[in-house]
Scaffold this active site. Structure first.
Site, PDB file in Angstrom:
ATOM      1  N   GLY A  71       0.807  -1.214   0.000  1.00  0.00           N
ATOM      2  CA  GLY A  71       0.000   0.000   0.000  1.00  0.00           C
ATOM      3  C   GLY A  71       0.840   1.264   0.000  1.00  0.00           C
ATOM      4  CB  THR A  72       4.024   2.131   1.701  1.00  0.00           C
ATOM      5  OG1 THR A  72       3.529   1.840   3.007  1.00  0.00           O
ATOM      6  CG2 THR A  72       4.985   3.298   1.748  1.00  0.00           C
ATOM      7  CG  ASN A 144      -4.565   3.721   9.318  1.00  0.00           C
ATOM      8  OD1 ASN A 144      -4.989   4.659   8.643  1.00  0.00           O
ATOM      9  ND2 ASN A 144      -3.506   3.844  10.100  1.00  0.00           N
ATOM     10  CD  GLN A 172      -6.274  -1.046   7.673  1.00  0.00           C
ATOM     11  OE1 GLN A 172      -6.912  -2.039   7.979  1.00  0.00           O
ATOM     12  NE2 GLN A 172      -4.990  -0.937   7.964  1.00  0.00           N
ATOM     13  CB  SER A 192      -1.918  -3.383   1.259  1.00  0.00           C
ATOM     14  OG  SER A 192      -0.860  -4.081   1.870  1.00  0.00           O
ATOM     15  CB  ALA A 193      -1.491  -8.870  -0.247  1.00  0.00           C
ATOM     16  CG  HIS A 194       0.229  -6.582   5.033  1.00  0.00           C
ATOM     17  ND1 HIS A 194       0.345  -6.216   6.351  1.00  0.00           N
ATOM     18  CD2 HIS A 194       0.480  -5.473   4.313  1.00  0.00           C
ATOM     19  CE1 HIS A 194       0.674  -4.930   6.410  1.00  0.00           C
ATOM     20  NE2 HIS A 194       0.757  -4.456   5.185  1.00  0.00           N
ATOM     21  CB  THR A 230      12.020  -9.177 -10.882  1.00  0.00           C
ATOM     22  OG1 THR A 230      13.085  -8.922 -11.795  1.00  0.00           O
ATOM     23  CG2 THR A 230      11.486 -10.590 -11.083  1.00  0.00           C
ATOM     24  CB  CYS A 317      -0.692  -0.032  11.678  1.00  0.00           C
ATOM     25  SG  CYS A 317      -0.794   1.085  10.303  1.00  0.00           S
TER      26      CYS A 317
HETATM   27  N1  PLP Z   1      -2.692   2.785   3.945  1.00  0.00           N
HETATM   28  C1  PLP Z   1      -3.333   2.406   5.057  1.00  0.00           C
HETATM   29  C2  PLP Z   1      -4.668   3.002   5.367  1.00  0.00           C
HETATM   30  C3  PLP Z   1      -2.782   1.470   5.915  1.00  0.00           C
HETATM   31  O1  PLP Z   1      -3.414   1.130   7.016  1.00  0.00           O
HETATM   32  C4  PLP Z   1      -1.519   0.930   5.588  1.00  0.00           C
HETATM   33  C5  PLP Z   1      -0.921  -0.047   6.508  1.00  0.00           C
HETATM   34  O2  PLP Z   1       0.013   0.079   7.160  1.00  0.00           O
HETATM   35  C6  PLP Z   1      -0.878   1.350   4.405  1.00  0.00           C
HETATM   36  C7  PLP Z   1      -1.505   2.278   3.618  1.00  0.00           C
HETATM   37  C8  PLP Z   1       0.458   0.826   4.005  1.00  0.00           C
HETATM   38  O3  PLP Z   1       0.336  -0.454   3.422  1.00  0.00           O
HETATM   39  P1  PLP Z   1       1.592  -1.423   3.352  1.00  0.00           P
HETATM   40  O4  PLP Z   1       1.859  -1.889   4.729  1.00  0.00           O
HETATM   41  O5  PLP Z   1       1.156  -2.527   2.426  1.00  0.00           O
HETATM   42  O6  PLP Z   1       2.716  -0.651   2.773  1.00  0.00           O
END
Ligand code: PLP
Length: 381
Positions: A71-72, A144, A172, A192-194, A230, A317
């Site tokens: 996500g970042t 989040n 989220q 984001s997958a996790h 990759t 988080c």
């Molecule tokens: N955006 C939100 C709202 C999140 O809660 C998070 C989690 O940390 C992220 C972005 C970042 O995602 P990632 O951990 O996959 O980089």
């Protein structure tokens, strides 16, 4: 050791066993998806198959799904890949939006939220109207920390009246509530997958076909030139499987919502001073951001951890450190209140036993922290 009560799904959800299985299989493929030989073609097919499945799940075209490291990176690419546009962000965006925005443009405009954490659409409209230069507006679908859901479709239609693009961080809510890009009116969507039972380190930026993105990672031209490097084949395969499983399991979220509501009701029965932040907004069913009066977030997280309960303090988080929450601050909370907030977040493996354990540990800590206080707490809770 007994299984801990893991209540930190908004940080990372445990990986689903079916996802572990497909990742293990994909790790055996061996080839690079850019290689033309048979092993490469197997890897390529797996990536493209996952791309089609992710696209279908969010109502987009596979050609507009750009796999990223999470996500970042998706948020960074959404803002940084739109060169020349000014940036307007909500005050409660994740650090990967806020930080990137201010680095890219120190004149980024911040749109305030109300006391429930919901964006002020009038202020958004005013920010758009003050300047003719087209903008990118960043508004997350769900926060989040508090789970508060934003009026993204309304914001998108306002943004489009001013020729702005709407970027939506859906990290989220994806897998927790139904969402589709066309319904949101979003031009860019981060995933984001996790957060839903997939692996860490993989995600996607999904765009509308007409949106042109400028690459930030330059190199071998992967991802149609939008994001070199990759591909994380096994991660991408796991991402698609996790997303499908989460969305097939959405009914379970109603049950999760009932567990979350019961948890909040039980804490309020211990003390009416236990405040749930963002309770006035529509929220993700799995998230609760709440305070224990007069007890610091860090103290709570540590004491709960010792009792076998995993939760987060405020915005932690990201880094493991307990920082002041910009989200609670934007909602107008005083420092004293915000500094006693923790985030409890449930998910696919949560049970009522986890809630019992949390409530028991929380109640015991509450009782321990106020020996001078008589009659306010149910010591047998
Ligand atoms: N955006 C939100 C709202 C999140 O809660 C998070 C989690 O940390 C992220 C972005 C970042 O995602 P990632 O951990 O996959 O980089």
């Amino acid at each position: 050791m007994n299984r801990i009560a893991y209540l930190d799904y908004n940080a990372t959800a445990p990986v689903r066993p079916e996802v572990v299985a497909v990742i293990a299989e994909a790790l055996e493929y061996g080839g690079n998806p850019s290689s033309v030989h048979a092993a490469g073609r197997v890897a390529r097919r797996a990536v493209e198959d996952a791309r089609e499945r992710i696209a279908a799940l969010v109502g987009a075209s596979p050609a507009d799904v750009i796999f990223t490291s999470g996500g970042t990176e998706a948020n960074n690419l959404a803002l940084g890949g739109n060169v020349g546009r000014r940036l307007i962000v909500s005050a409660v965006e994740h650090g990967s939006v806020l930080g990137a925005a201010f680095l890219l443009d120190p004149h980024t405009e911040v749109v305030p939220v109300d006391s429930s954490g919901v964006i002020d659409l009038g202020a958004l409209e005013r920010a758009l109207a003050t300047n003719d230069r087209p903008a990118v507006v960043a508004l997350m679908l769900a926060n989040n920390e508090t789970g508060a859901i934003q009026p993204v479709a309304e914001a998108a239609s306002i943004a489009h009246r001013f020729d702005a693009l709407l970027h939506c961080d859906a990290v989220q809510p994806f897998g927790k509530i139904p969402l589709a890009m066309p319904d949101l009116g979003a031009d860019l969507l981060s995933l984001s997958a996790h957060k839903m039972g997939g692996p860490q380190g993989v995600g996607a930026l999904v765009k509308r076909p007409s949106v042109a993105i400028k690459a930030r990672a330059i190199g071998g031209g992967q991802e149609r030139g939008w994001r070199a490097g990759t591909e994380n084949v096994a991660g991408i395969v796991g991402f698609a499987r996790a997303a499908e499983l989460a969305l097939a399991d959405l009914d379970r979220m109603a049950e999760i919502g009932r567990l979350r509501d019961a948890l909040e009701a039980r804490l309020r029965a211990v003390t009416p001073r236990a405040t749930v932040f963002g309770a006035g907004a529509e929220r993700l069913p799995n998230t609760s951001c709440l305070s224990m009066p007069d007890v610091g977030s860090e103290t709570q997280v540590i004491a709960l951890d010792l009792a076998g309960v995993a939760v987060s303090a405020g915005a932690a988080c990201s880094s493991g450190k307990v920082a002041r929450s910009h989200v609670l601050q934007a909602m107008g909370l005083a420092d004293a209140e915000a500094s006693s907030a923790i985030r409890v977040s449930l998910g696919w493996r949560s049970t009522s036993d986890d809630i019992d354990r949390f409530v028991g540990a929380w109640t015991a800590l509450y009782a321990r922290t106020r020996p001078a206080l008589q009659g306010d707490v149910a010591l047998n809770g």
